[in-house]
Design a protein around this motif. Structure first.
Motif, short mmCIF file in Angstrom:
data_model
loop_
_atom_site.label_atom_id
_atom_site.label_comp_id
_atom_site.label_asym_id
_atom_site.label_seq_id
_atom_site.Cartn_x
_atom_site.Cartn_y
_atom_site.Cartn_z
N LEU A 1 3.10 -3.52 -11.88
CA LEU A 1 3.81 -2.66 -12.78
C LEU A 1 3.33 -1.32 -12.13
N LEU A 2 1.84 -0.95 -11.81
CA LEU A 2 1.44 1.08 -11.52
C LEU A 2 2.30 1.26 -10.34
N ASP A 3 2.62 0.09 -8.95
CA ASP A 3 2.86 0.53 -8.45
C ASP A 3 4.60 0.71 -8.54
N GLN A 4 4.83 0.05 -9.15
CA GLN A 4 6.37 0.50 -9.70
C GLN A 4 6.80 2.08 -10.58
N ILE A 5 5.52 2.70 -10.79
CA ILE A 5 5.69 3.19 -11.74
C ILE A 5 5.77 4.59 -10.57
N PHE A 6 5.27 4.50 -9.47
CA PHE A 6 4.65 5.74 -7.89
C PHE A 6 6.05 4.73 -8.03
N GLU A 7 7.29 4.24 -8.01
CA GLU A 7 8.44 3.97 -7.07
C GLU A 7 9.65 4.70 -7.71
N VAL B 1 -4.08 3.00 -7.02
CA VAL B 1 -2.74 2.36 -6.36
C VAL B 1 -2.02 4.38 -5.33
N ALA B 2 -2.52 4.36 -6.96
CA ALA B 2 -2.45 6.10 -5.98
C ALA B 2 -2.64 6.57 -4.63
N GLN B 3 -3.92 6.10 -4.08
CA GLN B 3 -4.37 6.75 -2.96
C GLN B 3 -4.35 5.54 -2.02
N THR B 4 -4.06 4.03 -2.31
CA THR B 4 -2.95 3.52 -1.76
C THR B 4 -2.03 4.06 -0.75
N ARG B 5 -0.98 4.43 -2.10
CA ARG B 5 0.01 5.48 -1.23
C ARG B 5 -0.28 6.59 -0.65
N GLY B 6 -1.62 7.20 -0.93
CA GLY B 6 -1.82 7.69 -0.05
C GLY B 6 -1.69 9.47 -0.58
N LEU B 7 -1.43 9.48 -1.90
CA LEU B 7 -1.69 10.29 -3.08
C LEU B 7 -3.37 10.61 -3.27
N SER B 8 -3.46 11.90 -2.63
CA SER B 8 -4.77 12.23 -3.47
C SER B 8 -5.16 13.10 -4.45
N ILE B 9 -5.97 13.06 -5.21
CA ILE B 9 -6.50 13.17 -6.35
C ILE B 9 -7.94 14.33 -6.52
#
Lengths: 332, 332
Positions: free
Chosen positions: B224-230, B252-260
């Motif tokens: 569901l979280l991955d879907q949010i980013f999609e 999930v964000a880090q897996t997608r290469g997003l930096s927090i």
């Protein structure tokens, strides 16, 4: 002296056979004094009612008790949650008691659950032998806990887990490896310590284990972990007895300016799904909780239908390779 | 029609007054059929026994039931653990039921706890109104849950928490802020959503809330979280309805290469002691669980002695400033 019978208990307690039967089955109205007298007579005579006969006699409640040393640790949360879901699917309801690793509290909760006419009990607490477990002729399964020879235990291969973690740290060059564990001697967590100690000894290294019990305040745990760094200035690795210790150790180490894994390697134990997803960087030994809880339910049902079971069921462990130890290291 | 009395219930159900009294007090032997008939009559006539009179009549069990929507989430683990310790210190024993946010399961557990003669109940589940809570004249306190007007609720200032988190994210430049919440309409978590929506609207921003219920499998939550980013390629912040969602969103964000916090800001909700020490980098709204559980025990005791209490007790929230949002930002 012949094996004591129900009528011997009745005579000894000065009550009728029906009353003894009621106490054994937690059925009908009874005063606390009568219950105490009958239980005393049972214990003095060493009376053991036939489980199968009792089960046939007893009204099924379809209620299962779970007794845990803590409910705030993710391992026990996940354990209880899996057991509850699996038991509910099979038509049981589950009530959970929290002993907070206090033996008198555990006895209190045990009696409470028994008086609520549970059909069976799953115990995950870590206290010393408690006489109540012997007296009561109730189907019991223990998870990660040695109670007595009559009660089957379901656990992961704790000794091998301890060996695997310690060997891995030594292979990566660590020499001053500190271990954390709990004080309860009956806990299978002690096997993790034995695995650690045997590998340390085989490598001529001095091992040092610190006690961090479950269900002490988190601030106290952090103090104990800080003390490890104070007392061991050359520390280069921690094999934590559980993931909560490992996660807190990561924070304390970082606060002290240590870089993981450059200055300090950390390996945890438990590998719950929650921790693997919240702290995937933590290298940890995984207990197969899904398989263990499947089996716990099966074995409990077998015991409830009076079947014999094995004494011990040991599940293989695996490792979750995070980045709190050397990422370039390859497991043999 | 005059207020129905005990004898009206007895006549309606075709049983004696003693039997009705037994059903009300869960005392003595009763067949399930009799219990069902009496409860049906109580509900059809709208009979309400006097709580104080019942309490005087009833044998005290010193047993308190706690009903939770999940036990694997750290918030509920910490909540249950605190309640249990505080109640045990006062001489009560606690049994915990896990409703897994399923209404029929909740009714099942509720009846189970009631039949075990609990003296009181603390409810933290999030389901729609359940008739059983109205029928039973049992002292109940709700934590973070609206049941009905007769039952006091203890909660943190969820609306203000939602406002605070959302304003903070907007002040830091976020425009595409996604919120996560649960589907249960009776949950005070909805007030977090209302706070979020009102601030978004006041700033002419489009809000979007995704439903991630408790006690669904972790893999499903990650999907569901991955879907949010999609679905939200321009997302620049997440205000998560609880810290578990926030922690998983970080992964999930880090897996997608997003930096927090450079690409994405995250603020959670709950701020348990466990999360603050395992994931201190997570900025989160802290519910004062220690104060809330102190009060829950006090209010339950007041209800058990037949005292009137307020309808709602709202506790102020605070913020834990981690590094998942801008570290240079200063709260006004």
């Amino acid at each position: 002296m012949p094996t004591p019978k129900l009528e011997d208990v009745a005579r000894h307690a000065g009550v009728s056979k029906t009353t003894v039967s009621r106490v054994l089955n937690n059925r009908g109205y009874l005063s606390q004094k009568t219950i105490d007298n009958v239980n005393l007579a049972i214990s003095e005579l060493g009376y053991h009612p036939n489980i199968v006969a009792r089960q046939l006699l007893k009204t099924k409640t379809n209620l299962i008790g779970i007794l845990l040393p803590t409910i705030s640790d993710p391992f026990f949360g996940e354990l209880a949650s899996l057991l509850e879901k699996k038991l509910y699917k099979k038509g049981y309801k589950v009530i959970i008691g929290n002993s907070t690793n206090d033996a008198s509290k555990e006895i209190d909760y045990l009696n409470q659950l028994l008086s609520k006419q549970v059909d069976g009990l799953i115990v995950g607490t870590h206290n010393q032998n408690i006489a109540e477990y012997r007296q009561q002729n109730l189907p019991i399964v223990a998870i990660d806990r040695i109670i007595n020879d009559d009660i089957p235990i379901i656990e992961s291969d704790n000794y091998k887990g301890g060996v695997l973690a310690t060997e891995r740290l030594i292979d990566q060059g660590a020499k001053n490896i500190v271990h954390t564990n709990v004080s309860q001697k009956e806990s299978p967590m002690q096997k993790r310590r034995l695995g650690y100690e045997s590998v340390m000894e085989a490598n001529n290294l001095d091992g040092k284990t610190y006690i961090i019990d479950f269900d002490i305040p988190i601030t106290k745990k952090l103090d104990l972990l800080d003390q490890i760094f104070e007392e061991n200035p050359n520390i280069d690795a921690i094999f934590a007895g559980n993931d909560t210790d490992a996660a807190f150790a990561m924070q304390v180490a970082q606060t002290r300016g240590l870089s993981i894994p450059n200055d300090l390697l950390i390996i945890g134990y438990d590998g719950t799904e929650l921790i693997r997803n919240v702290l995937p960087q933590l290298t940890t030994i995984i207990q197969p909780l899904d398989n263990m809880t499947d089996l716990a339910v099966d074995i409990l049902e077998a015991r409830m239908s009076g079947k014999q079971t094995k004494k011990e069921y040991i599940h293989p462990i695996t490792i979750w390779e995070g980045t709190t130890d050397k990422p370039d290291y390859n497991l043999n």
